[in-house]
Design a protein around this motif. Structure first.
Motif, PDB file in Angstrom:
ATOM      1  N   SER A  61      75.859 -16.840  -9.492  1.00  0.00           N
ATOM      2  CA  SER A  61      75.370 -17.569 -10.670  1.00  0.00           C
ATOM      3  C   SER A  61      74.352 -18.623 -10.258  1.00  0.00           C
ATOM      4  N   TYR A  62      74.640 -19.340  -9.174  1.00  0.00           N
ATOM      5  CA  TYR A  62      73.729 -20.366  -8.682  1.00  0.00           C
ATOM      6  C   TYR A  62      72.385 -19.738  -8.309  1.00  0.00           C
ATOM      7  N   THR A  63      72.438 -18.669  -7.548  1.00  0.00           N
ATOM      8  CA  THR A  63      71.212 -18.001  -7.103  1.00  0.00           C
ATOM      9  C   THR A  63      70.438 -17.444  -8.300  1.00  0.00           C
ATOM     10  N   THR A  64      71.141 -16.810  -9.233  1.00  0.00           N
ATOM     11  CA  THR A  64      70.486 -16.241 -10.414  1.00  0.00           C
ATOM     12  C   THR A  64      69.813 -17.322 -11.245  1.00  0.00           C
ATOM     13  N   PHE A  65      70.518 -18.419 -11.485  1.00  0.00           N
ATOM     14  CA  PHE A  65      69.952 -19.524 -12.259  1.00  0.00           C
ATOM     15  C   PHE A  65      68.700 -20.074 -11.579  1.00  0.00           C
ATOM     16  N   THR A  66      68.805 -20.374 -10.306  1.00  0.00           N
ATOM     17  CA  THR A  66      67.704 -21.004  -9.576  1.00  0.00           C
ATOM     18  C   THR A  66      66.480 -20.086  -9.502  1.00  0.00           C
ATOM     19  N   VAL A  67      66.696 -18.824  -9.141  1.00  0.00           N
ATOM     20  CA  VAL A  67      65.574 -17.889  -8.996  1.00  0.00           C
ATOM     21  C   VAL A  67      64.949 -17.575 -10.352  1.00  0.00           C
ATOM     22  N   SER A  68      65.778 -17.348 -11.381  1.00  0.00           N
ATOM     23  CA  SER A  68      65.212 -17.027 -12.694  1.00  0.00           C
ATOM     24  C   SER A  68      64.443 -18.215 -13.269  1.00  0.00           C
ATOM     25  N   LYS A  69      64.949 -19.437 -13.076  1.00  0.00           N
ATOM     26  CA  LYS A  69      64.222 -20.620 -13.545  1.00  0.00           C
ATOM     27  C   LYS A  69      62.872 -20.733 -12.822  1.00  0.00           C
ATOM     28  N   TYR A  70      62.891 -20.527 -11.516  1.00  0.00           N
ATOM     29  CA  TYR A  70      61.682 -20.618 -10.699  1.00  0.00           C
ATOM     30  C   TYR A  70      60.639 -19.600 -11.143  1.00  0.00           C
ATOM     31  N   TRP A  71      61.038 -18.318 -11.278  1.00  0.00           N
ATOM     32  CA  TRP A  71      60.073 -17.278 -11.598  1.00  0.00           C
ATOM     33  C   TRP A  71      59.656 -17.297 -13.064  1.00  0.00           C
ATOM     34  N   CYS A  72      60.550 -17.671 -13.954  1.00  0.00           N
ATOM     35  CA  CYS A  72      60.149 -17.796 -15.369  1.00  0.00           C
ATOM     36  C   CYS A  72      59.117 -18.905 -15.527  1.00  0.00           C
ATOM     37  N   TYR A  73      59.326 -20.027 -14.844  1.00  0.00           N
ATOM     38  CA  TYR A  73      58.341 -21.112 -14.916  1.00  0.00           C
ATOM     39  C   TYR A  73      57.003 -20.645 -14.359  1.00  0.00           C
ATOM     40  N   ARG A  74      57.023 -19.970 -13.213  1.00  0.00           N
ATOM     41  CA  ARG A  74      55.774 -19.494 -12.609  1.00  0.00           C
ATOM     42  C   ARG A  74      55.073 -18.484 -13.525  1.00  0.00           C
ATOM     43  N   LEU A  75      55.829 -17.587 -14.121  1.00  0.00           N
ATOM     44  CA  LEU A  75      55.241 -16.586 -15.010  1.00  0.00           C
ATOM     45  C   LEU A  75      54.642 -17.245 -16.249  1.00  0.00           C
ATOM     46  N   LEU A  76      55.398 -18.156 -16.869  1.00  0.00           N
ATOM     47  CA  LEU A  76      54.887 -18.854 -18.056  1.00  0.00           C
ATOM     48  C   LEU A  76      53.657 -19.694 -17.721  1.00  0.00           C
ATOM     49  N   SER A  77      53.681 -20.384 -16.574  1.00  0.00           N
ATOM     50  CA  SER A  77      52.518 -21.202 -16.217  1.00  0.00           C
ATOM     51  C   SER A  77      51.316 -20.331 -15.886  1.00  0.00           C
ATOM     52  N   ALA A  78      51.548 -19.132 -15.312  1.00  0.00           N
ATOM     53  CA  ALA A  78      50.429 -18.223 -15.028  1.00  0.00           C
ATOM     54  C   ALA A  78      49.819 -17.693 -16.320  1.00  0.00           C
ATOM     55  N   ILE A  79      50.670 -17.395 -17.318  1.00  0.00           N
ATOM     56  CA  ILE A  79      50.163 -16.827 -18.570  1.00  0.00           C
ATOM     57  C   ILE A  79      49.587 -17.907 -19.484  1.00  0.00           C
ATOM     58  N   LEU A  80      50.292 -19.028 -19.621  1.00  0.00           N
ATOM     59  CA  LEU A  80      49.917 -20.036 -20.616  1.00  0.00           C
ATOM     60  C   LEU A  80      49.263 -21.296 -20.036  1.00  0.00           C
ATOM     61  N   GLY A  81      49.293 -21.451 -18.730  1.00  0.00           N
ATOM     62  CA  GLY A  81      48.784 -22.684 -18.113  1.00  0.00           C
ATOM     63  C   GLY A  81      47.320 -22.959 -18.401  1.00  0.00           C
ATOM     64  N   ILE A  82      46.479 -21.982 -18.179  1.00  0.00           N
ATOM     65  CA  ILE A  82      45.041 -22.191 -18.369  1.00  0.00           C
ATOM     66  C   ILE A  82      44.681 -22.335 -19.850  1.00  0.00           C
ATOM     67  N   PRO A  83      45.202 -21.476 -20.752  1.00  0.00           N
ATOM     68  CA  PRO A  83      44.888 -21.714 -22.176  1.00  0.00           C
ATOM     69  C   PRO A  83      45.378 -23.072 -22.673  1.00  0.00           C
ATOM     70  N   LEU A  84      46.571 -23.485 -22.245  1.00  0.00           N
ATOM     71  CA  LEU A  84      47.059 -24.798 -22.667  1.00  0.00           C
ATOM     72  C   LEU A  84      46.239 -25.918 -22.052  1.00  0.00           C
TER      73      LEU A  84
END
Length: 151
Positions: A61-84
């Motif tokens: 659970s710890y690993t899943t939470f940490t990795v999913s938070k990390y990659w979701c943030y990176r994915l969202l920032s890659a998609i929405l970072g520049i337009p925002l």
């Protein structure tokens, strides 16, 4: 020759304001997100004493939470970072424009106009009210108040 050197320095300074080096290690040097988005696994999920899951489940659970938070943030920032960034840049440019070209001139104009009114108001107060209150103070200056305690 000296004028050319000074002009070149000015161009370099102006260019550096827009293309300055950014710190890729400390990305929040002014600590504006100090306590807002620091969410770790322990801040969200905790098992009280006596209510423990299996150790493997806890570690996974710890690993899943940490990795999913990390990659979701990176994915969202890659998609929405520049337009925002474009939207926020436009918004702050608009705010700056309004402040520079509308708000400050209106305030300065108001202060200039109110200064004229304040001088007229001050003149009227000194002309009419000062003598009135001075006369009232002379009338009331002979009033004596004595406090006695009667038994």
């Amino acid at each position: 020759m000296a004028e050319e050197h000074t002009e070149l320095e000015e161009r370099i300074i102006i260019k550096d304001q827009h293309t300055k080096e950014i710190d890729l290690v400390d990305r929040d040097p002014k600590h504006i997100n100090e306590d807002v988005v620091k969410v770790d696994f322990e801040d969200v999920i905790a098992e009280p004493v006596g209510t423990y899951s299996f150790d493997g489940v806890w570690k996974t659970s710890y690993t899943t939470f940490t990795v999913s938070k990390y990659w979701c943030y990176r994915l969202l920032s890659a998609i929405l970072g520049i337009p925002l960034a474009v939207i926020w840049g436009f918004l702050f440019a608009l705010i700056s424009f309004c402040h520079i070209w509308a708000v400050v001139p209106c305030i300065k104009s108001y202060l200039i106009e109110i200064q004229c009114v304040s001088r007229i108001y001050s003149l009227c107060i000194h002309t009419f009210c000062d003598p009135l209150f001075e006369a009232l103070s002379k009338i009331c200056s002979n009033i004596r108040v004595a406090v006695r305690k009667e038994v």
